[in-house]
Scaffold this motif. Sequence first.
Motif, short mmCIF file in Angstrom:
data_model
loop_
_atom_site.label_atom_id
_atom_site.label_comp_id
_atom_site.label_asym_id
_atom_site.label_seq_id
_atom_site.Cartn_x
_atom_site.Cartn_y
_atom_site.Cartn_z
N LYS A 130 1.06 -1.21 0.11
CA LYS A 130 0.09 0.16 0.01
C LYS A 130 1.02 1.12 0.21
N THR A 131 0.37 2.38 -0.35
CA THR A 131 -0.91 2.60 -1.01
C THR A 131 -0.61 1.98 -2.42
N LEU A 132 -1.47 1.51 -3.25
CA LEU A 132 -1.66 0.67 -4.33
C LEU A 132 -0.62 1.50 -5.53
N VAL A 133 -1.13 2.54 -5.77
CA VAL A 133 -0.64 3.40 -6.83
C VAL A 133 -0.60 5.00 -6.65
N LYS A 134 -0.03 5.54 -7.22
CA LYS A 134 0.03 7.19 -7.07
C LYS A 134 -0.70 7.86 -8.11
N GLY A 135 -1.67 8.53 -7.73
CA GLY A 135 -2.55 9.32 -8.83
C GLY A 135 -3.65 8.52 -9.53
N TYR A 136 -4.55 9.44 -9.89
CA TYR A 136 -5.92 8.92 -10.59
C TYR A 136 -5.55 7.76 -11.78
N ASP A 137 -4.81 8.71 -12.76
CA ASP A 137 -4.40 7.61 -14.12
C ASP A 137 -3.67 6.55 -13.78
N ALA A 138 -2.98 6.28 -12.68
CA ALA A 138 -2.49 5.06 -12.50
C ALA A 138 -3.25 4.18 -12.02
N VAL A 139 -4.44 4.51 -11.41
CA VAL A 139 -5.39 3.71 -10.99
C VAL A 139 -6.14 2.99 -11.94
N ARG A 140 -6.58 4.07 -12.96
CA ARG A 140 -7.11 3.58 -14.11
C ARG A 140 -6.54 2.52 -15.11
N LYS A 386 -6.67 23.04 0.01
CA LYS A 386 -7.52 23.33 1.06
C LYS A 386 -8.76 23.62 0.47
N LYS A 387 -9.17 22.72 -0.28
CA LYS A 387 -10.62 22.84 -0.99
C LYS A 387 -11.42 21.36 -0.81
N LEU A 388 -12.83 21.50 -0.79
CA LEU A 388 -13.33 20.13 -0.62
C LEU A 388 -13.31 19.33 -1.98
N VAL A 389 -12.89 18.04 -2.00
CA VAL A 389 -12.50 17.35 -3.11
C VAL A 389 -13.56 16.09 -3.34
N SER A 390 -14.39 15.98 -4.37
CA SER A 390 -15.20 15.30 -4.56
C SER A 390 -14.94 13.77 -5.37
N TRP A 391 -15.37 12.56 -4.95
CA TRP A 391 -15.41 11.61 -5.99
C TRP A 391 -15.93 11.87 -7.48
N GLN A 392 -15.32 11.65 -8.51
CA GLN A 392 -15.78 11.81 -9.86
C GLN A 392 -16.51 10.64 -10.30
N SER A 393 -17.57 10.94 -11.12
CA SER A 393 -18.47 9.83 -11.78
C SER A 393 -17.48 8.87 -12.74
N GLU A 394 -16.69 9.65 -13.29
CA GLU A 394 -15.89 8.54 -14.17
C GLU A 394 -15.05 7.56 -13.52
N TYR A 395 -14.64 7.72 -12.31
CA TYR A 395 -14.21 6.51 -11.60
C TYR A 395 -14.85 5.37 -11.51
N ASP A 396 -16.20 5.54 -11.35
CA ASP A 396 -16.97 4.40 -11.22
C ASP A 396 -17.01 3.55 -12.37
N ASP A 397 -16.68 4.14 -13.61
CA ASP A 397 -16.50 3.55 -15.01
C ASP A 397 -15.10 2.50 -14.98
N TRP A 398 -14.29 2.64 -13.95
CA TRP A 398 -13.31 2.02 -14.01
C TRP A 398 -13.35 0.34 -13.40
N PHE A 399 -14.49 0.49 -12.74
CA PHE A 399 -14.44 -0.80 -11.83
C PHE A 399 -15.56 -1.86 -12.47
#
Length: 399
Positions: A130-140, A386-399
């Motif tokens: 852990k943590t598995l990979v660094k960054g959103y693109d790497a997860v995808r 220092k901002k609110l960060v939200s889960w993006q709908s595109e992440y759902d398409d990766w699983f």
Amino acid sequence: MERREFVKKSGMAIAGVSVATSAMTNLNIIKNIGQTVNIGVIGTGDRGGGLIPFINEIEGIQVSACCDILPFRLENGMKQVNGKAKAYKDYRALLDDKEIDAILVAVPFSEHSKIMMDALSAGKHIYGEKTLVKGYDAVRDIIEKKKNYKNLVFQTGHQYHSSRLYTSVVEMIKDGKIGNISAFESQWNRNGNWRRPVPDPKFERLINWRMYREYSGGLTAELCSHQIDFANWVLNEIPKEVVGLGGIDYWKDGRETFDNIHLVYNYPSGVKATYTCLTSNSKDDYLIKVMGDKGTIILDYTKAWFYPEGKPDKPLGNVDGVSGATMKWQEGRGIPLEVSHEDPSKQALIDFKNSIINESEPISDLITGSKASIAVQMGLDALYTKKLVSWQSEYDDWF
């Protein structure tokens, strides 16, 4: 040393891997070569080297190769091995070794994705720290690539996900022992600069990579990720948003990652999960509190307590879900839950070996690890902006 020269010499930006044969040709089928998994440890620092003694104790798996770009780290790793093992300075050569069935990746966070992608191409089962990979693109990218290698076991090294104590507690919670979950409160506090000794200044960024944002996710990725994974697991949800604050407020030593972090994740069910990591105060060290309307469960590394709402006047006659749990109240902690279990790291390695031999999916798999990785990156983004960060709908398409 200039950054470009450092990256070149350290191997932290190695491009490509030449695999002599196809993944299917390279892949050893364990059942055809006996019930022993030959594993190569890539990264023999504190974590990778520290896991080798556990592997030595597990029947059916053996360390057959070690790899590290730092000679003294490689030497120390080889000394930990029981029996014969090959030493490699380049992980690509280890991946080309047809006698290696699986790899354990315990290198700096920024290098996880590259090595794991190459390992899939080489037909190796993967235990990725852990943590598995660094960054959103790497997860995808890692999820997409793994779809072409369904015969390979991919386990994420969230060892508490394998702990039989933790799995028992999760069963208790899901069976309603604490009622409706209200909140998670987690901390992992230490009093120290979190640095490793450096024998030569030229190795500073190689050894203390956790201090530098290019290579590290700091306290969020290295510590909080375990507890974030646990909340995802218990709720069977992924956080929809996160806010956070942190800073370099105590250790003024040139580090780039924060020395204290404070995160609040909000889940679709409305449950809030808070995470605190300090490096200037160690009070209570590591704790997870799962709070419900009927009670609270408190977890540390290897123990757990149940604290019902309204302290009972007499010992309880039964604690559901945990066989052999003691009923004696422990002042200030609640009722100890005594579950027989192995060290979580050893259990995780046992589970990895069993998944390979039995051709089964690990409990801490690529998907749970990827969801935790996204949550970690969301937390880092919240801390740094220092901002609110939200889960993006595109992440759902990766699983």
